[in-house]
Design a protein around this motif. Structure first.
Motif, PDB file in Angstrom:
ATOM      1  N   UNK A  65       0.855  -1.181   0.000  1.00 25.73           N
ATOM      2  CA  UNK A  65       0.000   0.000   0.000  1.00 25.73           C
ATOM      3  C   UNK A  65       0.890   1.229   0.000  1.00 25.73           C
ATOM      4  N   UNK A  66       0.728   2.171  -0.940  1.00 23.79           N
ATOM      5  CA  UNK A  66       1.618   3.328  -1.006  1.00 23.79           C
ATOM      6  C   UNK A  66       1.457   4.233   0.214  1.00 23.79           C
ATOM      7  N   UNK A  67       2.600   4.701   0.764  1.00 26.28           N
ATOM      8  CA  UNK A  67       2.577   5.616   1.896  1.00 26.28           C
ATOM      9  C   UNK A  67       3.189   6.956   1.527  1.00 26.28           C
ATOM     10  N   UNK A  68       3.856   7.024   0.401  1.00 21.60           N
ATOM     11  CA  UNK A  68       4.532   8.251   0.002  1.00 21.60           C
ATOM     12  C   UNK A  68       3.514   9.293  -0.450  1.00 21.60           C
ATOM     13  N   UNK A  69       3.824  10.564  -0.168  1.00 25.02           N
ATOM     14  CA  UNK A  69       2.937  11.665  -0.518  1.00 25.02           C
ATOM     15  C   UNK A  69       3.483  12.503  -1.660  1.00 25.02           C
ATOM     16  N   UNK A  70       4.642  12.135  -2.203  1.00 29.41           N
ATOM     17  CA  UNK A  70       5.262  12.939  -3.241  1.00 29.41           C
ATOM     18  C   UNK A  70       4.637  12.648  -4.601  1.00 29.41           C
ATOM     19  N   UNK A  71       4.927  13.510  -5.551  1.00 31.68           N
ATOM     20  CA  UNK A  71       4.461  13.327  -6.921  1.00 31.68           C
ATOM     21  C   UNK A  71       5.384  12.367  -7.665  1.00 31.68           C
ATOM     22  N   UNK A  72       4.815  11.517  -8.515  1.00 31.56           N
ATOM     23  CA  UNK A  72       5.618  10.608  -9.305  1.00 31.56           C
ATOM     24  C   UNK A  72       6.138   9.437  -8.507  1.00 31.56           C
ATOM     25  N   UNK A  73       7.054   8.697  -9.130  1.00 31.98           N
ATOM     26  CA  UNK A  73       7.642   7.542  -8.466  1.00 31.98           C
ATOM     27  C   UNK A  73       8.692   7.996  -7.465  1.00 31.98           C
ATOM     28  N   UNK A  74       9.137   7.071  -6.632  1.00 36.16           N
ATOM     29  CA  UNK A  74      10.132   7.400  -5.616  1.00 36.16           C
ATOM     30  C   UNK A  74      11.468   7.798  -6.251  1.00 36.16           C
ATOM     31  N   UNK A  75      11.853   7.122  -7.336  1.00 38.56           N
ATOM     32  CA  UNK A  75      13.100   7.470  -8.014  1.00 38.56           C
ATOM     33  C   UNK A  75      13.003   8.857  -8.635  1.00 38.56           C
ATOM     34  N   UNK A  76      11.878   9.151  -9.247  1.00 32.02           N
ATOM     35  CA  UNK A  76      11.700  10.477  -9.826  1.00 32.02           C
ATOM     36  C   UNK A  76      11.752  11.558  -8.747  1.00 32.02           C
TER      37      UNK A  76
END
Length: 585
Positions: A65-76
């Motif tokens: 389940x995604x927890x990140x709040x940033x835009x795009x993928x984690x690498x981006x």
């Protein structure tokens, strides 16, 4: 150009025809379907609004389940943070070097000065910031993917901040700047870490307080219900007996059963509508403890910044008088200018404090009385560095003590010396605060300036006057307040100078309360640096190799853990700044 385009089209068509001969109908359909899928994915990736959805789908395919709040993928997110922070850091550093040349108009006569900003030092500073931000983003996302939903984000952000500090610290080639950044972040980590712990403790105490109040209110209510029932039965018995009632039962009954208001919660007094409830000994103890805790919380929120300021200024005063060589040069020069000492002893102010410190170390009594009839100038010439300092004295002026002569050489009156110190410090502070307040209004409140310029002007004058009065009072108290204790005790003591620092710190009470914590943290940072230098000088400790790296790493761990999970702990301004730098993660 047209012929080339036609040749390309003919070539592509021929290639497609040859390929159609080499493939079966089923294989051709598979190829066309693959091209369509590839085209659709390119369109999705070209849409900025779809980047986050791609990241969610990618994570959902792995069962997370995604927890990140940033835009795009984690690498981006990490790469974007690296590039953007590098460009911003480079631009800020270059601008800080270019602005002084622009203000002094040297830039118009020598435009090549702009190229000085494109230096190795600027690149190293920008690289430090870029790696700090991007490595934090990358490590945080990695920790979340590895630990999953069950892993605490407190731990994730703490580890990410710590490792980011370790990785990026040495990229800044300037040791002095690296130390300054580490000290600044350490002071902020200490400030907001303390606030975070205090607020959690206060919240827990408030919960316990509410439970105690709830228990007491239930008890008071139950006693009142019993009392009301007893009165009702008594009234019915009197009416059945046919006796004239001695009290107004209706009024008593209405008073007992009125539930619109609650009794005042104070377990040490009578707290029911009609019945006195005697609290138990345990309840009294809990009430006293609750009252003490509430008072402590109120005091800490109201006066802790002023107490921090007082402590910091006291340390600064001690270092100034007895270890002036341990003070940062820029900060010492600021104090000398603001107090007017730089005008009294041009370029020789540090020698005054060195002379006082040496005389205090040599003397057992602390009495530096000047003999009657001897000019102060003659007596000063006999002390360490006296030949240089004596040039600032009048030939005929006579002070009672050496230290009074050194701290206000132009007058024998200590009160007049304080007044002169304030009158010299106030205009200096106004020159510093007026441009600062104007810049703040222009940058953040341009709309109000156009709508109501007079109110903005009055606000600038009021704020500048108040801040200048604080600064002048602090400088005066640090250097002139010891005269009060010197006259009372008849000698110089270390406690007299410490008292001067205390009075100087209390000058912050003249400032707006919202600025107390910022002023306190600024002075605390300086006091911390000076105390460390004095400790090294006295041999109490020594410089720790890579100590600034460890300090930066620990500070980043605390700040990022709070920012990621309890951002409201930060002040609005600081939260806005740190959000702009690190973004949403």
């Amino acid at each position: 150009m047209e012929n080339t385009s036609q040749l390309v089209n003919v070539f592509v068509e021929g290639l497609a025809r040859l390929t159609s001969y080499a493939l079966t109908d089923k294989e051709k359909e598979a190829v066309v379907h693959g091209f369509h899928k590839f085209h659709e994915r390119l369109e999705r990736m070209s849409s900025t609004s779809s980047l986050r959805q791609l990241a969610i789908e990618s994570q959902n395919q792995s069962g997370k389940v995604p927890r990140c709040q940033h835009e795009g993928t984690c690498m981006q997110n990490a790469i974007r943070g690296l590039l953007r922070t590098f460009l911003v850091g480079f631009g800020v550093k270059w601008g800080l070097e270019a602005v002084p040349h622009l203000i002094s108009l040297r830039l118009f006569t020598c435009p090549s000065l702009l190229l000085r900003g494109f230096s190795r030092d600027t690149t190293s500073f920008a690289s430090f910031l870029a790696v700090l931000v991007s490595s934090y983003k990358a490590i945080l996302c990695t920790m979340r993917h590895i630990r999953g939903e069950k892993g605490s984000d407190y731990t994730n952000s703490l580890v990410a901040g710590m490792l980011a500090g370790l990785i990026s610290a040495k990229l800044d080639r300037s040791t002095s700047r690296r130390n300054a950044i580490s000290l600044y972040l350490f002071s902020r980590a200490l400030q907001y870490g303390t606030v975070w712990v205090f607020e959690r403790w206060a919240s827990r105490q408030q919960t316990e307080d509410d439970k105690l109040r709830s228990r007491w209110m239930k008890r008071a209510h139950s006693v009142d219900v019993v009392s009301a029932t007893r009165r009702k039965l008594e009234r019915e018995a009197v009416e059945e007996a046919g006796v004239e009632p001695r009290v107004n039962w209706d009024a008593e009954w209405n008073a007992d059963t009125k539930m619109d208001t609650e009794p005042e919660w104070n377990p040490q007094t009578t707290i029911s509508w009609s019945t006195t409830v005697e609290p138990s000994l345990e309840t009294k103890r809990e009430a006293r403890r609750s009252h003490f805790v509430r008072s402590a919380i109120h005091w800490a929120r109201s006066y802790a910044p002023a107490a921090l300021m007082t402590f910091s200024v006291t340390v600064i005063t001690y270092v100034l008088v007895f270890h002036v060589e341990s003070m940062p040069t820029g900060y010492a020069h600021l104090l000398f200018k603001s107090s007017g000492f730089d005008a009294l002893y041009p370029g020789k102010v540090a020698l005054v404090f060195k002379a006082v410190a040496q005389k205090m170390a040599e003397s057992t009594t602390g009495k530096f009385t000047i003999p009657d009839g001897m000019p102060t100038k003659q007596f000063v010439s006999q002390i360490p560095f006296g030949d240089t300092l004596a040039k600032s004295f009048d030939d005929h002026i006579h002070h009672n003590t050496l230290t009074c002569g050194l701290f206000h050489p132009s007058t024998t009156s200590c009160a007049l010396g304080m007044a002169n110190s304030f009158s010299r410090g106030f205009p200096f502070a106004m020159k510093m605060y007026v441009p600062l307040n104007i810049a703040v209004q222009v940058m953040f409140k341009r709309g109000i300036i156009l709508k109501d310029p007079m109110s903005v002007l009055l606000k600038i004058i009021k704020s500048s006057t108040r801040s200048s009065a604080f600064f002048a009072l602090m400088s005066m108290a640090i250097l002139q307040a010891p005269c009060i204790f010197r006259n009372m005790l008849g000698r110089d003591t270390v406690l007299g100078y410490i008292a001067g620092g205390i009075f100087g710190g209390l000058a912050v009470l003249t400032e707006v309360r919202s600025r107390h914590i910022e002023l306190g943290m600024y002075c605390f940072l300086r006091a911390l640096q000076m105390a460390w230098n004095v400790g090294i000088k006295k041999g109490m400790w020594s410089n720790v190799r890579h100590g600034e790296v460890m300090m930066l790493s620990a500070s980043m761990a605390v700040l990022m853990s709070i920012f990621q999970n309890d951002p409201t702990t930060f002040t609005l301004t600081y939260r806005s700044i740190i959000t702009r730098v690190f973004g949403k993660n």
